[in-house]
Motif scaffolding. Sequence first.
Motif, PDB file in Angstrom:
ATOM      1  N   LEU A  90      38.267  51.608 -23.422  1.00  0.00           N
ATOM      2  CA  LEU A  90      37.911  51.985 -24.790  1.00  0.00           C
ATOM      3  C   LEU A  90      38.699  53.202 -25.251  1.00  0.00           C
ATOM      4  CD1 LEU A  90      34.025  51.509 -24.712  1.00  0.00           C
ATOM      5  CD2 LEU A  90      35.779  49.881 -25.432  1.00  0.00           C
ATOM      6  N   ASP A  91      38.921  54.152 -24.345  1.00  0.00           N
ATOM      7  CA  ASP A  91      39.729  55.327 -24.691  1.00  0.00           C
ATOM      8  C   ASP A  91      41.158  54.916 -25.027  1.00  0.00           C
ATOM      9  OD1 ASP A  91      37.581  57.012 -24.251  1.00  0.00           O
ATOM     10  OD2 ASP A  91      38.105  57.389 -22.159  1.00  0.00           O
ATOM     11  N   HIS A  92      41.697  54.002 -24.238  1.00  0.00           N
ATOM     12  CA  HIS A  92      43.070  53.537 -24.473  1.00  0.00           C
ATOM     13  C   HIS A  92      43.194  52.831 -25.826  1.00  0.00           C
ATOM     14  CE1 HIS A  92      43.755  53.323 -19.816  1.00  0.00           C
ATOM     15  NE2 HIS A  92      43.627  54.563 -20.274  1.00  0.00           N
ATOM     16  N   PHE A  93      42.152  52.113 -26.190  1.00  0.00           N
ATOM     17  CA  PHE A  93      42.179  51.305 -27.413  1.00  0.00           C
ATOM     18  C   PHE A  93      41.831  52.103 -28.665  1.00  0.00           C
ATOM     19  CE2 PHE A  93      40.091  48.076 -30.249  1.00  0.00           C
ATOM     20  CZ  PHE A  93      41.221  47.296 -30.486  1.00  0.00           C
ATOM     21  N   SER A  94      41.362  53.308 -28.482  1.00  0.00           N
ATOM     22  CA  SER A  94      40.865  54.126 -29.590  1.00  0.00           C
ATOM     23  C   SER A  94      41.845  54.265 -30.764  1.00  0.00           C
ATOM     24  CB  SER A  94      40.471  55.513 -29.081  1.00  0.00           C
ATOM     25  OG  SER A  94      39.977  56.311 -30.118  1.00  0.00           O
ATOM     26  N   PRO A  95      43.160  54.454 -30.543  1.00  0.00           N
ATOM     27  CA  PRO A  95      44.073  54.570 -31.692  1.00  0.00           C
ATOM     28  C   PRO A  95      44.026  53.353 -32.610  1.00  0.00           C
ATOM     29  CG  PRO A  95      45.159  55.288 -29.681  1.00  0.00           C
ATOM     30  CD  PRO A  95      43.863  54.676 -29.258  1.00  0.00           C
ATOM     31  N   ALA A  96      43.932  52.162 -32.026  1.00  0.00           N
ATOM     32  CA  ALA A  96      43.867  50.947 -32.831  1.00  0.00           C
ATOM     33  C   ALA A  96      42.509  50.822 -33.515  1.00  0.00           C
ATOM     34  CB  ALA A  96      44.134  49.718 -31.960  1.00  0.00           C
ATOM     35  N   GLN A  97      41.448  51.129 -32.806  1.00  0.00           N
ATOM     36  CA  GLN A  97      40.105  51.003 -33.373  1.00  0.00           C
ATOM     37  C   GLN A  97      39.901  51.941 -34.547  1.00  0.00           C
ATOM     38  OE1 GLN A  97      36.884  51.537 -30.588  1.00  0.00           O
ATOM     39  NE2 GLN A  97      35.307  51.191 -32.132  1.00  0.00           N
ATOM     40  N   GLN A  98      40.474  53.129 -34.472  1.00  0.00           N
ATOM     41  CA  GLN A  98      40.260  54.124 -35.511  1.00  0.00           C
ATOM     42  C   GLN A  98      41.192  53.968 -36.718  1.00  0.00           C
ATOM     43  OE1 GLN A  98      37.651  56.222 -35.511  1.00  0.00           O
ATOM     44  NE2 GLN A  98      37.076  55.160 -33.616  1.00  0.00           N
ATOM     45  N   GLN A  99      42.298  53.214 -36.560  1.00  0.00           N
ATOM     46  CA  GLN A  99      43.279  53.162 -37.644  1.00  0.00           C
ATOM     47  C   GLN A  99      43.481  51.778 -38.254  1.00  0.00           C
ATOM     48  OE1 GLN A  99      46.872  55.823 -36.955  1.00  0.00           O
ATOM     49  NE2 GLN A  99      46.051  55.770 -34.853  1.00  0.00           N
ATOM     50  N   THR A 100      42.929  50.752 -37.632  1.00  0.00           N
ATOM     51  CA  THR A 100      43.094  49.415 -38.188  1.00  0.00           C
ATOM     52  C   THR A 100      42.354  49.302 -39.518  1.00  0.00           C
ATOM     53  OG1 THR A 100      42.834  47.049 -37.739  1.00  0.00           O
ATOM     54  CG2 THR A 100      41.086  48.500 -36.973  1.00  0.00           C
ATOM     55  N   GLN A 101      42.713  48.324 -40.335  1.00  0.00           N
ATOM     56  CA  GLN A 101      42.132  48.205 -41.677  1.00  0.00           C
ATOM     57  C   GLN A 101      40.790  47.461 -41.718  1.00  0.00           C
ATOM     58  OE1 GLN A 101      45.738  48.281 -41.435  1.00  0.00           O
ATOM     59  NE2 GLN A 101      45.114  50.325 -42.106  1.00  0.00           N
ATOM     60  N   CYS A 102      40.301  47.012 -40.583  1.00  0.00           N
ATOM     61  CA  CYS A 102      38.979  46.395 -40.561  1.00  0.00           C
ATOM     62  C   CYS A 102      37.934  47.470 -40.893  1.00  0.00           C
ATOM     63  CB  CYS A 102      38.683  45.780 -39.196  1.00  0.00           C
ATOM     64  SG  CYS A 102      37.016  45.087 -39.073  1.00  0.00           S
ATOM     65  N   ILE A 103      37.123  47.243 -41.926  1.00  0.00           N
ATOM     66  CA  ILE A 103      36.224  48.289 -42.412  1.00  0.00           C
ATOM     67  C   ILE A 103      35.072  48.582 -41.451  1.00  0.00           C
ATOM     68  CG2 ILE A 103      36.780  47.838 -44.823  1.00  0.00           C
ATOM     69  CD1 ILE A 103      34.265  46.218 -45.078  1.00  0.00           C
ATOM     70  N   PHE A 104      34.852  47.702 -40.462  1.00  0.00           N
ATOM     71  CA  PHE A 104      33.783  47.938 -39.490  1.00  0.00           C
ATOM     72  C   PHE A 104      34.302  48.515 -38.174  1.00  0.00           C
ATOM     73  CE2 PHE A 104      32.101  44.370 -42.053  1.00  0.00           C
ATOM     74  CZ  PHE A 104      30.988  45.021 -42.578  1.00  0.00           C
ATOM     75  N   SER A 105      35.603  48.553 -38.035  1.00  0.00           N
ATOM     76  CA  SER A 105      36.198  48.902 -36.742  1.00  0.00           C
ATOM     77  C   SER A 105      35.784  50.281 -36.239  1.00  0.00           C
ATOM     78  CB  SER A 105      37.718  48.816 -36.833  1.00  0.00           C
ATOM     79  OG  SER A 105      38.311  49.163 -35.613  1.00  0.00           O
ATOM     80  N   LYS A 106      35.839  51.273 -37.114  1.00  0.00           N
ATOM     81  CA  LYS A 106      35.586  52.655 -36.673  1.00  0.00           C
ATOM     82  C   LYS A 106      34.188  52.843 -36.092  1.00  0.00           C
ATOM     83  CE  LYS A 106      38.826  54.842 -39.915  1.00  0.00           C
ATOM     84  NZ  LYS A 106      39.374  53.571 -40.433  1.00  0.00           N
ATOM     85  N   THR A 107      33.225  52.107 -36.603  1.00  0.00           N
ATOM     86  CA  THR A 107      31.840  52.278 -36.140  1.00  0.00           C
ATOM     87  C   THR A 107      31.386  51.152 -35.213  1.00  0.00           C
ATOM     88  OG1 THR A 107      31.033  51.154 -38.133  1.00  0.00           O
ATOM     89  CG2 THR A 107      31.197  53.564 -38.200  1.00  0.00           C
ATOM     90  N   ALA A 108      32.295  50.272 -34.848  1.00  0.00           N
ATOM     91  CA  ALA A 108      31.929  49.143 -33.985  1.00  0.00           C
ATOM     92  C   ALA A 108      31.453  49.632 -32.617  1.00  0.00           C
ATOM     93  CB  ALA A 108      33.115  48.208 -33.815  1.00  0.00           C
TER      94      ALA A 108
END
Length: 307
Positions: A90-108
Amino acid sequence: MVSEERFLLFVRALALLFFLYASLSITLRSVTALLILLVAFYATGKSDKSKVSNPFLRSKESDLDADLKSSYQKKIADFVFYDPEMSEVLDHFSPAQQQTQCIFSKTAKLWGAQPWDTTLTFEDNVRRSIPMFIKFTVIGKSLGLDGFLFELPAANYGKDPTTFGQGVHRLLKNLSDADPAGVHCMNKSYIDGRGWYFEFDRESMFITTFSPFYPSSHSRYSFEAPGCYVLFQPEHSFAAHNIEPDTPHTNWEHPVTIRDKIRVAYKKNGREYLIRDTVYYPTSHDIVKPLGINDEPVQWWKGEKQE
């Protein structure tokens, strides 16, 4: 064991018969017979008693000391389970999770697999996370979880869509083979056709993948995250976020629905993705995206045989 018991029974019976024959009158012979009978019963009885008292023959787990049971249960649990919310994946994936345009991604709310161990085989790496993946499918809805994330090493699978597709196929096949429900969806003959979807423990899942070879203009761009990622999103997550059913129609000028807003956000940030003119298409075609928006689908389901 049976022949020994029969022999002991025979000795007892023979001693008893000799005593009865000799005890019609009290003589030296009858007294001798009585002693023989007593010795026979004592000797054979002692043998049986020693077997019954053998702790390896009659011990039960319920008889064990509570601290001892707790000790081995914890060791087994520590070997099988881990904290999926604190996974390095999850730490490794954090840059994608926080910056992708999916509006639910940041709080998923995501769970992560065990970090990849280069000293283990591919199969063993997947196997380490299967118990937690099963737990995810069982309690994920109750906990409001949105996805389970696997990370594949970019050095092995981050070269291009074809190579990545081989890794994705291998991952899904290993999970499918371990399906507790016995559906084994990766053994179906129509993976590249309409009607197929990934299923594990009776839970249908939408799969999204990210890899370093996708350029910043691609919807699967990983924002320089170090690995290749396979995200399993259960259907109940979409329902929990009130995401509408798929549709080929998009209100680009005045987005109203959640799907409209997501599609507009991706396009506005230069990461437009293919939206077909029908909702009846193979879902497998969107698991590993090709580099070009109109390129032919990546035939990842063929594994090593894909062209």
